[in-house]
Design a protein around this motif. Structure first.
Motif, mmCIF file in Angstrom:
data_model
loop_
_atom_site.group_PDB
_atom_site.id
_atom_site.type_symbol
_atom_site.label_atom_id
_atom_site.label_comp_id
_atom_site.label_asym_id
_atom_site.label_seq_id
_atom_site.Cartn_x
_atom_site.Cartn_y
_atom_site.Cartn_z
ATOM 1 N N SER A 77 0.837 -1.202 0.000
ATOM 2 C CA SER A 77 0.000 0.000 0.000
ATOM 3 C C SER A 77 0.871 1.251 0.000
ATOM 4 C CB SER A 77 -0.907 -0.012 1.236
ATOM 5 O OG SER A 77 -1.601 1.210 1.347
ATOM 6 N N ARG A 78 0.613 2.145 -0.926
ATOM 7 C CA ARG A 78 1.299 3.439 -0.936
ATOM 8 C C ARG A 78 0.565 4.429 -0.048
ATOM 9 N NH1 ARG A 78 6.408 3.357 -2.573
ATOM 10 N NH2 ARG A 78 6.203 5.588 -2.197
ATOM 11 N N ALA A 79 -0.758 4.266 0.080
ATOM 12 C CA ALA A 79 -1.541 5.201 0.896
ATOM 13 C C ALA A 79 -1.325 4.973 2.385
ATOM 14 C CB ALA A 79 -3.026 5.060 0.565
ATOM 15 N N ALA A 80 -1.039 3.712 2.780
ATOM 16 C CA ALA A 80 -0.863 3.383 4.200
ATOM 17 C C ALA A 80 0.367 2.498 4.350
ATOM 18 C CB ALA A 80 -2.106 2.696 4.757
ATOM 19 N N PRO A 81 1.555 3.084 4.383
ATOM 20 C CA PRO A 81 2.784 2.290 4.506
ATOM 21 C C PRO A 81 2.811 1.412 5.759
ATOM 22 C CG PRO A 81 3.299 4.528 3.856
ATOM 23 C CD PRO A 81 1.850 4.521 4.207
ATOM 24 N N VAL A 82 2.059 1.800 6.806
ATOM 25 C CA VAL A 82 2.063 1.012 8.044
ATOM 26 C C VAL A 82 1.426 -0.360 7.840
ATOM 27 C CG1 VAL A 82 2.073 3.002 9.583
ATOM 28 C CG2 VAL A 82 -0.114 2.100 8.734
ATOM 29 N N CYS A 83 0.736 -0.553 6.713
ATOM 30 C CA CYS A 83 0.101 -1.832 6.435
ATOM 31 C C CYS A 83 1.057 -2.841 5.795
ATOM 32 C CB CYS A 83 -1.105 -1.637 5.506
ATOM 33 S SG CYS A 83 -2.470 -0.701 6.255
ATOM 34 N N ASN A 84 2.235 -2.396 5.415
ATOM 35 C CA ASN A 84 3.139 -3.252 4.648
ATOM 36 C C ASN A 84 4.086 -4.038 5.550
ATOM 37 O OD1 ASN A 84 2.016 -2.061 2.346
ATOM 38 N ND2 ASN A 84 3.563 -0.433 2.328
ATOM 39 N N ALA A 85 4.608 -5.138 4.989
ATOM 40 C CA ALA A 85 5.644 -5.898 5.685
ATOM 41 C C ALA A 85 6.876 -5.023 5.892
ATOM 42 C CB ALA A 85 5.997 -7.154 4.889
ATOM 43 N N VAL A 86 7.576 -5.266 6.987
ATOM 44 C CA VAL A 86 8.713 -4.435 7.366
ATOM 45 C C VAL A 86 10.011 -5.106 6.916
ATOM 46 C CG1 VAL A 86 9.941 -3.352 9.281
ATOM 47 C CG2 VAL A 86 7.440 -3.591 9.362
ATOM 48 N N ASP B 122 2.946 -3.955 13.030
ATOM 49 C CA ASP B 122 2.131 -3.982 14.247
ATOM 50 C C ASP B 122 0.822 -3.213 14.097
ATOM 51 O OD1 ASP B 122 4.122 -5.421 15.567
ATOM 52 O OD2 ASP B 122 5.190 -3.591 16.139
ATOM 53 N N TYR B 123 0.503 -2.785 12.887
ATOM 54 C CA TYR B 123 -0.692 -1.969 12.675
ATOM 55 C C TYR B 123 -1.951 -2.824 12.813
ATOM 56 C CZ TYR B 123 -3.860 1.357 10.434
ATOM 57 O OH TYR B 123 -4.890 2.217 10.158
ATOM 58 N N GLN B 124 -2.938 -2.338 13.586
ATOM 59 C CA GLN B 124 -4.164 -3.077 13.849
ATOM 60 C C GLN B 124 -5.381 -2.488 13.139
ATOM 61 O OE1 GLN B 124 -4.107 -5.929 15.618
ATOM 62 N NE2 GLN B 124 -1.881 -5.651 15.807
ATOM 63 N N GLY B 125 -5.205 -1.385 12.413
ATOM 64 C CA GLY B 125 -6.349 -0.740 11.769
ATOM 65 C C GLY B 125 -6.670 -1.331 10.408
ATOM 66 N N ASP B 126 -7.635 -0.710 9.738
ATOM 67 C CA ASP B 126 -8.026 -1.134 8.391
ATOM 68 C C ASP B 126 -6.991 -0.645 7.379
ATOM 69 O OD1 ASP B 126 -10.315 -2.291 9.376
ATOM 70 O OD2 ASP B 126 -11.499 -0.457 9.170
ATOM 71 N N CYS B 127 -6.753 -1.447 6.358
ATOM 72 C CA CYS B 127 -5.784 -1.096 5.317
ATOM 73 C C CYS B 127 -6.498 -0.911 3.981
ATOM 74 C CB CYS B 127 -4.729 -2.187 5.188
ATOM 75 S SG CYS B 127 -3.661 -2.322 6.643
ATOM 76 N N PRO B 128 -6.119 0.101 3.224
ATOM 77 C CA PRO B 128 -6.752 0.316 1.917
ATOM 78 C C PRO B 128 -6.334 -0.751 0.929
ATOM 79 C CG PRO B 128 -4.924 1.830 2.230
ATOM 80 C CD PRO B 128 -5.106 1.113 3.532
ATOM 81 N N ALA B 129 -7.101 -0.869 -0.119
ATOM 82 C CA ALA B 129 -6.845 -1.908 -1.125
ATOM 83 C C ALA B 129 -5.980 -1.401 -2.271
ATOM 84 C CB ALA B 129 -8.165 -2.441 -1.660
ATOM 85 N N ASP B 130 -5.342 -0.236 -2.105
ATOM 86 C CA ASP B 130 -4.505 0.275 -3.185
ATOM 87 C C ASP B 130 -3.223 -0.546 -3.267
ATOM 88 O OD1 ASP B 130 -3.499 1.317 -0.698
ATOM 89 O OD2 ASP B 130 -2.231 2.637 -1.887
ATOM 90 N N GLY B 131 -2.519 -0.433 -4.347
ATOM 91 C CA GLY B 131 -1.269 -1.151 -4.524
ATOM 92 C C GLY B 131 -0.228 -0.279 -5.183
ATOM 93 N N GLY B 132 0.997 -0.441 -4.759
ATOM 94 C CA GLY B 132 2.098 0.304 -5.338
ATOM 95 C C GLY B 132 3.396 -0.436 -5.124
ATOM 96 N N VAL B 133 4.470 0.059 -5.708
ATOM 97 C CA VAL B 133 5.772 -0.588 -5.632
ATOM 98 C C VAL B 133 6.589 0.044 -4.514
ATOM 99 C CG1 VAL B 133 7.898 -1.102 -6.863
ATOM 100 C CG2 VAL B 133 5.705 -1.161 -8.071
ATOM 101 N N TRP B 134 7.255 -0.814 -3.742
ATOM 102 C CA TRP B 134 8.215 -0.383 -2.750
ATOM 103 C C TRP B 134 9.546 -1.071 -3.028
ATOM 104 C CZ3 TRP B 134 7.287 3.110 1.205
ATOM 105 C CH2 TRP B 134 5.949 3.509 1.389
#
Length: 328
Positions: free
Chosen positions: A244-253, A273-285
């Motif tokens: 996710s580009r919109a919510a980096p906290v949703c990604n693997a570390v 460790d993020y416990q909230g909802d994650c958006p369904a967007d996708g991007g490259v890291w």
């Protein structure tokens, strides 16, 4: 009146059965009195001493094996034998498929031959019909001796049948050949734990977004959509994933990369460790992973990337010597 044939044969049959029973009883007693090869107290006084076996092998902890930094020596020699507790127990460390089990030689209890004394360890060889992973990890066991020996002298050690051809690997243990800080564990199949970075591994550096490859390029790759290239051959890797580009906290570390043996590298990601909802967007890291020590890059290298998916699926990517990602 004359005797019938039936009455004259019956005593002979009973006698034959009695003789057979007596013979079986004598044979059974002899079998019970036969000495065993592992109990020298039951042998004849004039017979030579026999080998006695110690306790069953106890696996060594996989993460501890990684900390021992013996990978290079095991990779070069195939097997490492050291005192674990001098004169009391030995440690055997070998390299092989991370699948363990029938993919690697499995040791029996150590037999102590009193004539030297010398230590003999027999193995069950790998099963050639079992499908095994092509990675290279360390496996190790503690083998306790049946009785203490003098560790101040040189003790010969023979490893038998590791390849299934009654082959013999001969080595020896001197007073200083001690494996430090190793302890037994209940893990039934020791291996380097996947996804566990070694101490001192370098922290990955994020690649700026303008230098990242296109989203469609990674999306076209097989799951789990991971691309790996050299950043600097033999020194660092450029690793790209989708998140996710919109919510980096949703990604693997991203955690670290390190060599797991000749021609193999592991790249580890960890959960967030993020416990909230994650958006369904996708991007490259993307990140640059610098290896703790440089490795040869003149041949293809197999890179295993773990921790980027929720289901534990790993990506295995082959990186060629000239597969270098351009970074400004």
């Amino acid at each position: 009146m004359a005797s019938t044939p039936r009455s004259t044969r019956r005593p002979r049959m009973l006698a034959a059965l009695a003789l057979a029973g007596a013979a079986a009883l004598v044979a059974g007693c002899a079998a019970q009195q036969a000495p065993t090869s592992t109990d020298p107290g039951t042998t004849d006084p004039g017979s030579p001493p026999v080998a006695i076996s110690g306790a069953d092998p106890a696996p060594l902890d996989g993460t501890l094996l990684q900390d021992l930094r013996v990978m290079d020596q095991v990779a070069a020699e195939g097997t490492l034998v050291r005192w674990l507790e001098p004169g009391v127990s030995i440690a055997i460390v070998l390299g092989g498929s991370g699948g363990g089990g029938e993919c690697i030689p499995q040791p029996h209890a150590a037999a102590l031959e009193p004539t030297a004394p010398s230590i003999v360890v027999r193995f069950d060889p790998p099963n050639p019909e079992v499908m095994c992973t092509a990675d290279f990890t360390l496996h190790g066991w503690e083998l306790a001796l049946a009785e203490p020996v003098d560790a101040a002298t040189v003790v010969p050690v023979r490893l038998v049948n590791m390849q299934g051809t009654e082959d013999v690997v001969e080595t020896e243990l001197g007073p200083d050949d001690v494996l430090e800080s190793a302890v037994p564990t209940a893990d039934p199949q020791p291996s380097v734990v996947p996804g566990t970075p070694p101490p001192g591994a370098a922290e990955p550096e994020e690649i700026p977004e303008p230098q990242l490859p296109g989203f469609d390029e990674l999306l076209a790759l097989p799951d789990p959509n991971v691309a790996v290239h050299w950043a600097e051959p033999g020194v660092s890797l450029a690793v790209f994933t989708i998140g996710s580009r919109a919510a980096p906290v949703c990604n693997a570390v991203p955690q670290a990369a390190w060599s797991t043996g000749p021609g193999t590298i592991e790249v580890a990601f960890g959960p967030n460790d993020y416990q909230g909802d994650c958006p369904a967007d996708g991007g490259v890291w993307g990140w640059v992973f610098t290896l703790p020590e440089a490795v040869p890059a003149t041949l293809d290298v197999e890179v295993t990337v773990t921790g980027t998916t929720h289901d534990g699926q790993a990506a295995v990517v082959t990186v060629a010597p000239d597969d270098v990602y351009p970074l400004d």
